[in-house]
Write an enzyme that holds these catalytic residues in place. Structure first.
Site, PDB file in Angstrom:
ATOM      1  CG  HIS A   1      38.950  46.147  36.389  1.00 19.04           C
ATOM      2  ND1 HIS A   1      38.857  47.270  37.061  1.00 19.04           N
ATOM      3  CD2 HIS A   1      40.484  46.159  35.681  1.00 19.04           C
ATOM      4  CE1 HIS A   1      40.182  47.929  37.029  1.00 19.04           C
ATOM      5  NE2 HIS A   1      40.876  47.327  36.049  1.00 19.04           N
TER       6      HIS A   1
ATOM      7  CG  HIS B   1      46.388  41.777  39.405  1.00 24.92           C
ATOM      8  ND1 HIS B   1      47.031  41.978  37.939  1.00 24.92           N
ATOM      9  CD2 HIS B   1      45.939  43.003  39.481  1.00 24.92           C
ATOM     10  CE1 HIS B   1      47.233  43.267  37.645  1.00 24.92           C
ATOM     11  NE2 HIS B   1      46.452  43.919  38.546  1.00 24.92           N
TER      12      HIS B   1
HETATM   13  P1  2AM Z   1      45.244  47.013  37.426  1.00 28.88           P
HETATM   14  O1  2AM Z   1      45.210  46.267  36.451  1.00 28.88           O
HETATM   15  O2  2AM Z   1      46.592  46.544  38.339  1.00 28.88           O
HETATM   16  O3  2AM Z   1      44.299  47.383  38.476  1.00 28.88           O
HETATM   17  C1  2AM Z   1      43.416  51.692  34.632  1.00 28.88           C
HETATM   18  O4  2AM Z   1      44.519  52.492  35.132  1.00 28.88           O
HETATM   19  C2  2AM Z   1      43.836  50.069  34.814  1.00 28.88           C
HETATM   20  O5  2AM Z   1      44.821  49.718  33.958  1.00 28.88           O
HETATM   21  C3  2AM Z   1      43.894  49.877  36.134  1.00 28.88           C
HETATM   22  O6  2AM Z   1      43.318  48.552  36.320  1.00 28.88           O
HETATM   23  C4  2AM Z   1      45.424  49.422  36.149  1.00 28.88           C
HETATM   24  O7  2AM Z   1      46.114  48.428  36.917  1.00 28.88           O
HETATM   25  C5  2AM Z   1      45.786  49.087  34.521  1.00 28.88           C
HETATM   26  N1  2AM Z   1      47.021  49.487  34.280  1.00 28.88           N
HETATM   27  C6  2AM Z   1      47.457  50.941  34.454  1.00 28.88           C
HETATM   28  N2  2AM Z   1      48.721  51.091  33.780  1.00 28.88           N
HETATM   29  C7  2AM Z   1      49.056  49.877  33.551  1.00 28.88           C
HETATM   30  C8  2AM Z   1      50.260  49.290  33.066  1.00 28.88           C
HETATM   31  N3  2AM Z   1      51.220  49.948  32.395  1.00 28.88           N
HETATM   32  N4  2AM Z   1      50.224  48.024  32.678  1.00 28.88           N
HETATM   33  C9  2AM Z   1      49.299  47.026  32.697  1.00 28.88           C
HETATM   34  N5  2AM Z   1      47.987  47.687  33.304  1.00 28.88           N
HETATM   35  C10 2AM Z   1      48.009  48.904  33.667  1.00 28.88           C
END
Ligand code: 2AM
Length: 217
Positions: A69, A148
């Site tokens: 995702h 991303h």
């Molecule tokens: P990602 O988008 O880089 O994959 C659940 O943890 C999702 O939320 C993951 O897909 C994660 O990274 C994203 N995520 C976790 N913490 C976050 C943050 N502080 N800011 C933005 N995205 C975050």
């Protein structure tokens, strides 16, 4: 109260259809496999292993988790700043459950993460959060630069790192660092940005259908 907090998801984002998830995963695996064998990569292997001349199997090095995702807004069930405002945004409500076509324009690898850069359209940017902290302190990159798909993380690395790794590479580019051109691969051109940061700019962006929705976990 806790019930109200639960009404917001862990995050909102575009979720790739399962049939294309496999395709994207295969493309990324092929890239890692090829990168592994390049002399240029071996030359900088210590970025990944901490020691010179140790082998690394990139396919094992990164662990993939969950559905592919592209996160738009990390809400943390309402605890993240701006979560409520985002969920109430007109575009978010209007497009919830709608299909989109995402364009993956590059793949990147660092000692921490492997991911795909997503180039958002104007319409897709309507779903990108407004909060300034989302660009994580980076200077003046265009909105949505962080978009991303996390394809894998090294052991003990949280997925949130993938977006930060991408921003780091884009910031270097913006500061005028061209990186070291390594070679033209079948998928596109490979550039090295130092400290284990590799960017493969795809010749043909990968277009993939994705549904805008949310994840509660
Ligand atoms: P990602 O988008 O880089 O994959 C659940 O943890 C999702 O939320 C993951 O897909 C994660 O990274 C994203 N995520 C976790 N913490 C976050 C943050 N502080 N800011 C933005 N995205 C975050």
């Amino acid at each position: 109260g806790p019930l109200e907090e639960m009404s917001l998801p862990l995050f909102f984002g575009w979720f790739l259809l399962s049939s294309v998830q496999d395709k994207v995963r295969c493309t990324s695996m092929d890239f890692l496999k090829t990168l592994d064998t390049l002399e240029a990569f071996k030359k900088h292997l210590s970025d990944f292993t901490g020691k010179a001349e140790k082998e690394v199997d990139l396919e094992q090095y990164f662990q993939a988790k969950g559905t592919l995702h592209c996160t738009t807004k990390f809400c943390d069930y309402g605890k993240a700043p701006g979560a409520k405002e985002y969920a109430q945004n007109t575009a978010v409500k209007e497009f919830y459950g709608s299909a989109f076509e995402l364009s993956l324009s590059a793949l990147f690898v660092t000692p921490r993460t492997v991911g795909a850069r997503v180039s958002l359209t104007e319409e897709q940017l309507l779903l990108w959060p407004a909060d300034p902290e989302e660009e994580a302190g980076s200077t003046s990159l265009p909105r949505g630069s962080r978009a991303h798909i996390t394809l894998g993380c090294a052991e003990h690395v949280e997925p949130v790192q993938t977006g930060l790794d991408l921003l780091e590479i884009l910031t270097l580019q913006q500061e005028g660092q061209q990186g070291e051109p390594i070679e033209e691969m079948e998928l596109g051109s490979l550039t090295y940005y130092g400290e284990g940061r590799w960017l493969l700019t795809l010749r043909e962006p990968i277009c993939t259908p994705a549904c805008f929705s949310s994840f509660y976990g």
